[in-house]
Design a protein around this motif. Structure first.
Motif, PDB file in Angstrom:
ATOM      1  N   GLY A 312       0.787  -1.217   0.000  1.00 54.38           N
ATOM      2  CA  GLY A 312       0.000   0.000   0.000  1.00 54.38           C
ATOM      3  C   GLY A 312       0.820   1.267   0.000  1.00 54.38           C
ATOM      4  N   VAL A 313       2.038   1.206  -0.493  1.00 53.70           N
ATOM      5  CA  VAL A 313       2.936   2.361  -0.532  1.00 53.70           C
ATOM      6  C   VAL A 313       2.936   2.961  -1.936  1.00 53.70           C
ATOM      7  N   ARG A 314       2.694   4.257  -2.029  1.00 50.55           N
ATOM      8  CA  ARG A 314       2.781   4.966  -3.307  1.00 50.55           C
ATOM      9  C   ARG A 314       4.226   4.958  -3.773  1.00 50.55           C
ATOM     10  N   VAL A 315       4.445   4.735  -5.070  1.00 53.94           N
ATOM     11  CA  VAL A 315       5.810   4.617  -5.565  1.00 53.94           C
ATOM     12  C   VAL A 315       6.017   5.551  -6.751  1.00 53.94           C
ATOM     13  N   VAL A 316       7.057   6.365  -6.647  1.00 55.34           N
ATOM     14  CA  VAL A 316       7.386   7.390  -7.649  1.00 55.34           C
ATOM     15  C   VAL A 316       8.688   6.993  -8.324  1.00 55.34           C
ATOM     16  N   GLY A 317       8.713   6.994  -9.636  1.00 53.68           N
ATOM     17  CA  GLY A 317       9.922   6.708 -10.390  1.00 53.68           C
ATOM     18  C   GLY A 317      10.661   7.984 -10.743  1.00 53.68           C
ATOM     19  N   ALA A 318      11.976   7.965 -10.638  1.00 54.86           N
ATOM     20  CA  ALA A 318      12.803   9.103 -11.018  1.00 54.86           C
ATOM     21  C   ALA A 318      13.641   8.712 -12.229  1.00 54.86           C
ATOM     22  N   THR A 319      13.629   9.535 -13.253  1.00 53.22           N
ATOM     23  CA  THR A 319      14.464   9.248 -14.414  1.00 53.22           C
ATOM     24  C   THR A 319      15.944   9.299 -14.028  1.00 53.22           C
ATOM     25  N   LEU A 320      16.731   8.467 -14.695  1.00 50.82           N
ATOM     26  CA  LEU A 320      18.162   8.396 -14.425  1.00 50.82           C
ATOM     27  C   LEU A 320      18.844   9.670 -14.894  1.00 50.82           C
ATOM     28  N   LEU A 321      19.801  10.137 -14.096  1.00 48.25           N
ATOM     29  CA  LEU A 321      20.470  11.407 -14.385  1.00 48.25           C
ATOM     30  C   LEU A 321      21.396  11.297 -15.594  1.00 48.25           C
ATOM     31  N   PRO A 322      21.699  12.436 -16.235  1.00 49.67           N
ATOM     32  CA  PRO A 322      22.674  12.433 -17.335  1.00 49.67           C
ATOM     33  C   PRO A 322      24.032  11.931 -16.845  1.00 49.67           C
ATOM     34  N   LEU A 323      24.735  11.186 -17.699  1.00 47.96           N
ATOM     35  CA  LEU A 323      26.026  10.641 -17.283  1.00 47.96           C
ATOM     36  C   LEU A 323      27.116  10.775 -18.341  1.00 47.96           C
ATOM     37  N   LYS A 324      26.867  11.493 -19.408  1.00 52.82           N
ATOM     38  CA  LYS A 324      27.869  11.665 -20.459  1.00 52.82           C
ATOM     39  C   LYS A 324      29.132  12.303 -19.890  1.00 52.82           C
ATOM     40  N   GLY A 325      30.291  11.734 -20.273  1.00 54.25           N
ATOM     41  CA  GLY A 325      31.564  12.232 -19.794  1.00 54.25           C
ATOM     42  C   GLY A 325      32.070  11.548 -18.549  1.00 54.25           C
ATOM     43  N   SER A 326      31.237  10.722 -17.910  1.00 53.76           N
ATOM     44  CA  SER A 326      31.654  10.004 -16.708  1.00 53.76           C
ATOM     45  C   SER A 326      32.255   8.656 -17.073  1.00 53.76           C
ATOM     46  N   ASP A 327      32.816   7.965 -16.064  1.00 51.08           N
ATOM     47  CA  ASP A 327      33.373   6.645 -16.324  1.00 51.08           C
ATOM     48  C   ASP A 327      32.284   5.587 -16.499  1.00 51.08           C
ATOM     49  N   HIS A 328      31.023   5.959 -16.319  1.00 48.33           N
ATOM     50  CA  HIS A 328      29.896   5.052 -16.544  1.00 48.33           C
ATOM     51  C   HIS A 328      29.318   5.185 -17.954  1.00 48.33           C
ATOM     52  N   TRP A 329      29.846   6.133 -18.736  1.00 51.30           N
ATOM     53  CA  TRP A 329      29.205   6.477 -20.000  1.00 51.30           C
ATOM     54  C   TRP A 329      29.878   5.812 -21.194  1.00 51.30           C
TER      55      TRP A 329
END
Length: 397
Positions: A312-329
């Motif tokens: 019974g918990v309301r759940v909100v999704g957050a879009t993933l942040l920009p990551l261009k230029g990082s070591d994850h990109w």
């Protein structure tokens, strides 16, 4: 639980709401030195936390989730912080557990203290001090607290000046929750932020309480809880970064007293660890690093949604942040992020969504975090970035 032996308790105690939490982690090496693997012997540990809800009564919750033998807490106190390891004179309250001043917690168990009368304002910092007369063994902890925790030799539970606390780290030990009762503003329920290092507060100013959760707590009347673990993954367990998100979500969010809304911001590590590994960043922190596609990550998010709805918990999704230029990109990571964000925005499967990708993207290059919001690694926001995130989310709540 009985309160009979504690003169600082209040009667009766109303319903509890979590005012601060930390997600427990396996004892491990971290980015900064910590005491989790060595544990404690005849030492006191003083931890400073900021509560996000007011109350007349307070209790603490302790986690021994990763212990393999019983843990003995010889004594515990709570007090108002006076800065650093010092506490406000006259505010120290001895805590009891089922009426006793010490408690033994079974392996992989937990404990909650009895209520203590200590009126607290929203945003006030409190100290929780634990004394261990025996040897604890490796300590269940939260690695990245971004605030100082203090250690003293011997029993310093009642120290007001804090002068005995000569050692410090930026982690929390055994302390998993501080709850309040008898305060206004909790009727709408707490908001729990669930995620990885961005939620945990990496890139914010240490010791200044400038995480995303802190900025949100200043903008809404409801309690705000931070259930982030730096490096956490939605789909895979990590020795460094905790159990996978789908496994820890119930414990770290849904089981918290008074939670009514969960906000999910997670997936960049699932996408980015394999990208970093492929680019030669062969660090132990970037494991496990399977190649994850958008379909798999979406299924992980759907599992979180199912768990929240079942409670019974309301759940909100957050879009993933920009990551261009990082070591994850990389090109593959960019494509997966875009696909996952498209699903969060358009599927309608979350009860609501907050578009952090759009809010923090640079003008003219929206795949990159704007310079004014970048902590310097093209991945984590700075203080201003966390404020911007909180502003966006406050509009959705």
């Amino acid at each position: 639980m009985s309160n009979l032996s504690n003169p600082d308790v209040s009667h009766p105690v109303g319903s509890w709401v979590a005012a601060w939490i930390a997600a427990p982690q396996l004892p491990s090496t971290g980015f900064t030195p910590n005491w989790s693997q060595q544990g404690f012997t005849r030492q006191s540990v003083r931890q400073v936390v900021r509560v996000s809800a007011p109350g007349q009564d307070v209790r603490i919750r302790l986690s021994h989730a990763y212990g393999t033998a019983p843990l003995r807490i010889t004594g515990a106190t709570v007090a108002r912080s006076a800065g650093g390891a010092a506490v406000a004179p006259g505010s120290v309250r001895r805590l009891t557990f089922d009426g006793a001043r010490s408690v033994e917690i079974p392996a992989r168990g937990g404990a909650a203290s009895d209520a203590a009368r200590l009126p607290l304002a929203k945003g006030e910092s409190v100290t929780v001090t634990l004394y261990f007369e025996g040897t604890t063994g490796p300590a269940t902890f939260h690695a990245q607290g971004f605030t100082d925790t203090y250690r003293a030799e011997g029993d310093a539970l009642d120290s007001v000046s804090g002068a005995e606390f000569l050692d410090r780290t930026e982690s929390w030990y055994y302390l998993s929750g501080v709850d309040v009762s008898g305060g206004p503003g909790a009727d709408a329920g707490a908001v729990a932020l669930f995620g990885d290092s961005i939620t945990d507060g990496f890139g914010s100013t240490p010791g200044a309480d400038r995480r995303w959760s802190d900025a949100l707590a200043e903008r809404v009347a409801r309690p705000v809880l931070n259930a982030g673990i730096g490096g956490n993954l939605v789909l895979n367990d990590s020795a460094w970064y905790g159990e996978r998100g789908t496994a820890r979500f119930a414990r770290d969010v849904l089981d918290q007293p008074g939670v009514a809304t969960a906000v999910v911001l997670q997936g960049l590590n699932d996408i980015g660890f394999s990208e970093a590994h492929a680019q030669g960043y062969d660090r132990p922190t970037f494991h496990p690093a399977p190649v994850v596609d958008a379909r798999q990550l979406v299924e992980g998010h759907r599992e979180l949604i199912r768990q929240a709805r079942a409670r019974g918990v309301r759940v909100v999704g957050a879009t993933l942040l920009p990551l261009k230029g990082s070591d994850h990109w990389g090109p593959r990571a960019a494509g997966v992020v875009a696909e996952v964000n498209r699903w969060i925005r358009t599927s309608g499967e979350y009860d609501a969504y907050v578009d952090l990708d759009k809010a923090l993207g640079a003008k003219g290059d929206p795949a990159r975090i704007a310079g004014r919001y970048d902590s310097g690694d093209a991945l984590h926001p700075n203080d201003a970035g966390y404020v911007r995130m909180a502003e966006e989310l406050a509009e959705v709540l």
